[in-house]
Design an enzyme around this catalytic site. Structure first.
Site, PDB file in Angstrom:
ATOM      1  N   GLU A  87      -3.870  -5.589  -6.566  1.00 18.73           N
ATOM      2  CA  GLU A  87      -4.826  -6.694  -6.645  1.00 18.73           C
ATOM      3  C   GLU A  87      -6.043  -6.435  -5.769  1.00 18.73           C
ATOM      4  O   GLU A  87      -7.187  -6.596  -6.208  1.00 18.73           O
ATOM      5  CB  GLU A  87      -4.125  -7.983  -6.214  1.00 18.73           C
ATOM      6  CG  GLU A  87      -5.012  -9.212  -6.210  1.00 18.73           C
ATOM      7  CD  GLU A  87      -4.229 -10.430  -5.770  1.00 18.73           C
ATOM      8  OE1 GLU A  87      -3.564 -11.045  -6.624  1.00 18.73           O
ATOM      9  OE2 GLU A  87      -4.280 -10.780  -4.566  1.00 18.73           O
ATOM     10  N   GLU A  88      -5.807  -6.012  -4.520  1.00 17.80           N
ATOM     11  CA  GLU A  88      -6.911  -5.737  -3.598  1.00 17.80           C
ATOM     12  C   GLU A  88      -7.831  -4.649  -4.144  1.00 17.80           C
ATOM     13  O   GLU A  88      -9.051  -4.729  -4.038  1.00 17.80           O
ATOM     14  CB  GLU A  88      -6.364  -5.315  -2.236  1.00 17.80           C
ATOM     15  CG  GLU A  88      -5.793  -6.429  -1.399  1.00 17.80           C
ATOM     16  CD  GLU A  88      -6.857  -7.318  -0.793  1.00 17.80           C
ATOM     17  OE1 GLU A  88      -8.043  -6.905  -0.760  1.00 17.80           O
ATOM     18  OE2 GLU A  88      -6.521  -8.428  -0.359  1.00 17.80           O
TER      19      GLU A  88
ATOM     20  N   GLY B 136      20.244   6.161   4.726  1.00 15.60           N
ATOM     21  CA  GLY B 136      19.859   7.095   3.667  1.00 15.60           C
ATOM     22  C   GLY B 136      18.364   7.198   3.470  1.00 15.60           C
ATOM     23  O   GLY B 136      17.902   7.787   2.507  1.00 15.60           O
ATOM     24  N   LYS B 137      17.565   6.636   4.396  1.00 19.82           N
ATOM     25  CA  LYS B 137      16.123   6.679   4.222  1.00 19.82           C
ATOM     26  C   LYS B 137      15.547   8.042   4.573  1.00 19.82           C
ATOM     27  O   LYS B 137      14.520   8.446   4.058  1.00 19.82           O
ATOM     28  CB  LYS B 137      15.442   5.633   5.110  1.00 19.82           C
ATOM     29  CG  LYS B 137      15.818   4.208   4.798  1.00 19.82           C
ATOM     30  CD  LYS B 137      15.034   3.252   5.669  1.00 19.82           C
ATOM     31  CE  LYS B 137      15.257   3.520   7.123  1.00 19.82           C
ATOM     32  NZ  LYS B 137      14.501   2.601   7.996  1.00 19.82           N
TER      33      LYS B 137
END
Length: 465
Positions: free
Chosen positions: A132-133, A301-302
């Site tokens: 949107e920005e 798990g990141k």
């Protein structure tokens, strides 16, 4: 107990025996060596505190960029193509860039556009507010201090005809629309070279937005999509397929390593996490949000259980900052060296800092601080009108030109612990300040540093130690 024994016992408790340490010596940049932007940014690593985290982030991003499959051993089960040295040298790390909508409101948008335009990242992940920005910025510019969005009324007029054509393609060509495919279409239709959406479409870089319909309730994009869905409920956008496509970006990356640069968000919990990861935000771990967590949360798990992780939160020269300060500097020292600062104007720190006042958010305060310090340095008594009751000497133009602003420099002891001490020494050595005010701890730390160096011994990847 005798008095002498009591004193010795107290001394043994209060005064700890010095120990030898190994690590990176804490020291800052010596401006006596000139204004070399590369050396200034390289000095962040041994500066200490959050400056070191930014220095670590720069090193990790350099590793992302420089990695090639040829750096890894050839596995027994790889194909003939994967065994080819030429092919292995060609395979690079897959870089994900994630950011939230507030990153696009200030001037960091231009840095993101530069990366996308020059194919320096492979996948973008953002929020619906980010889309949107970006559209609103193309329809109407925003200025610092203007809290009311311009172009909101233009968005519906621009996007509704596009949605009509998409509905027609769905009915006639059986197109399955997902948020990323809708975003690619918007990038094509916007046809604006100042937009990262345009360059993502041109370079076939996917822009994923799993929460495409979760903009702010009053957001113009949400209102437009909501009203259109009421009038044309048959237009379908599959968010479930979007999640699958995003996960496949990392699941099918093998044999490429994956890397993430996260500006206030998070991504890539699949494929055992990312091999390299940099998070830039101002959040603390205590709020329980995943992108404010520590590096040891690898169980989520990141990120893979390796050293190649750093989180940048605050920097020693600004109390609070986020991506608006750290990200342009990081891009300049890593990706900027590949294509030239976009910049194509040379790798100059001044050129990076010149637009800082108009970038927005907290970085604007840094820009304003730079302007105020410049005014301190440039002020002369000759700039002011001659007072009626001033002396003959004060009436003398030569004398008035020699009278400068009296500058007080104040700091606490924790500043001396870091490499900023070397910058303070430079200012004092060259008589650039007139009065210094500090704490007893500041005096103590400076004396101790003269007797023994301080070292940075925390392991890369554990910035909280």
């Amino acid at each position: 107990m005798r008095e002498a024994e009591l004193i010795e016992k107290l001394k043994s408790v209060v005064f700890k025996k010095s120990e030898s340490l190994e690590g990176i010596k804490i020291e800052g940049y010596d401006f006596g060596n000139g204004l070399n932007v590369s050396q200034i940014l390289e000095s962040l690593g041994p500066t200490g505190t959050q400056a070191s985290n930014l220095g670590d982030a720069i090193e990790i991003v350099k590793q992302m960029i420089e990695w090639r499959l040829s750096h890894e051993q050839v596995t027994k089960d790889c194909s003939e193509e994967m065994k080819s040295p030429t092919h292995r040298e060609f395979v690079k790390c897959k870089i994900f860039l994630g950011f939230t909508s507030n990153i696009l409101s200030p001037g960091v948008r231009e840095n993101i556009r530069h990366l996308v335009k020059h194919n320096l990242v492979d996948v973008l992940v953002t929020t619906s507010g980010g889309i949107e920005e970006e559209i609103l910025k193309c329809l109407a510019d925003k200025s610092k201090g203007d809290l009311h969005s311009k172009g909101d009324d233009k968005l519906e007029d621009w996007i509704v005809p596009i949605l009509d054509r998409m509905l027609g393609e769905q009915n006639t060509d059986h197109v399955l629309w997902t948020p990323s495919r809708v975003i690619a279409r918007l990038g094509k239709e916007i046809n604006n070279k100042s937009s990262f959406l345009y360059w993502a479409y041109k370079n076939s870089i996917p822009v994923y937005c799993p929460a495409f319909f979760c903009t702010a309730l009053n957001g113009p994009l949400r209102k437009t999509l909501h009203s259109y869905s009421i009038r044309n409920p048959s237009l379908l956008v599959d968010s479930m397929q979007e999640h699958a496509m995003l996960h496949n970006e990392s699941l099918h990356a093998n044999p490429r390593k994956t890397a993430m640069i996260i500006l206030g968000g998070d991504a890539n919990m699949m494929c055992n996490g990312a091999d390299f990861k940099v998070i830039i935000n101002t959040l603390e771990k205590f709020n329980g949000r995943d992108f404010s967590a520590r590096s040891d949360d690898v169980s989520w798990g990141k990120v893979c259980a390796s050293d190649k992780f750093v989180k940048v939160k605050y920097m020693c020269f600004l109390v609070h900052y986020g991506a608006t300060v750290a990200f342009p500097l990081l891009v300049r020292e890593t990706f900027g060296k590949i294509q030239g600062y976009e910049y194509n104007q040379g790798l100059s720190l001044s050129r990076i800092l010149n637009p800082v006042p108009s970038t927005g958010f907290l970085v604007s305060y840094l820009g304003e601080a730079i302007e105020i310090v410049n005014q301190m340095l440039e002020w002369r008594l000759s700039h002011d009108q001659v007072a009626e009751d001033c002396s003959e000497e004060e009436n003398n133009p030569t004398y008035r030109e020699s009278v400068k602003c009296k500058i007080f420099l104040g700091f606490t002891s924790n500043i001396i612990l870091s490499g900023v001490r070397d910058i303070i020494r430079y200012l004092a050595e060259h008589r650039m300040v007139d009065v210094i005010v500090t704490t007893t701890g500041g005096i103590e730390e400076d004396i101790i540093k003269c007797f023994a160096n301080t070292y940075r011994v925390s392991r890369l990847g554990h910035p909280d130690t």
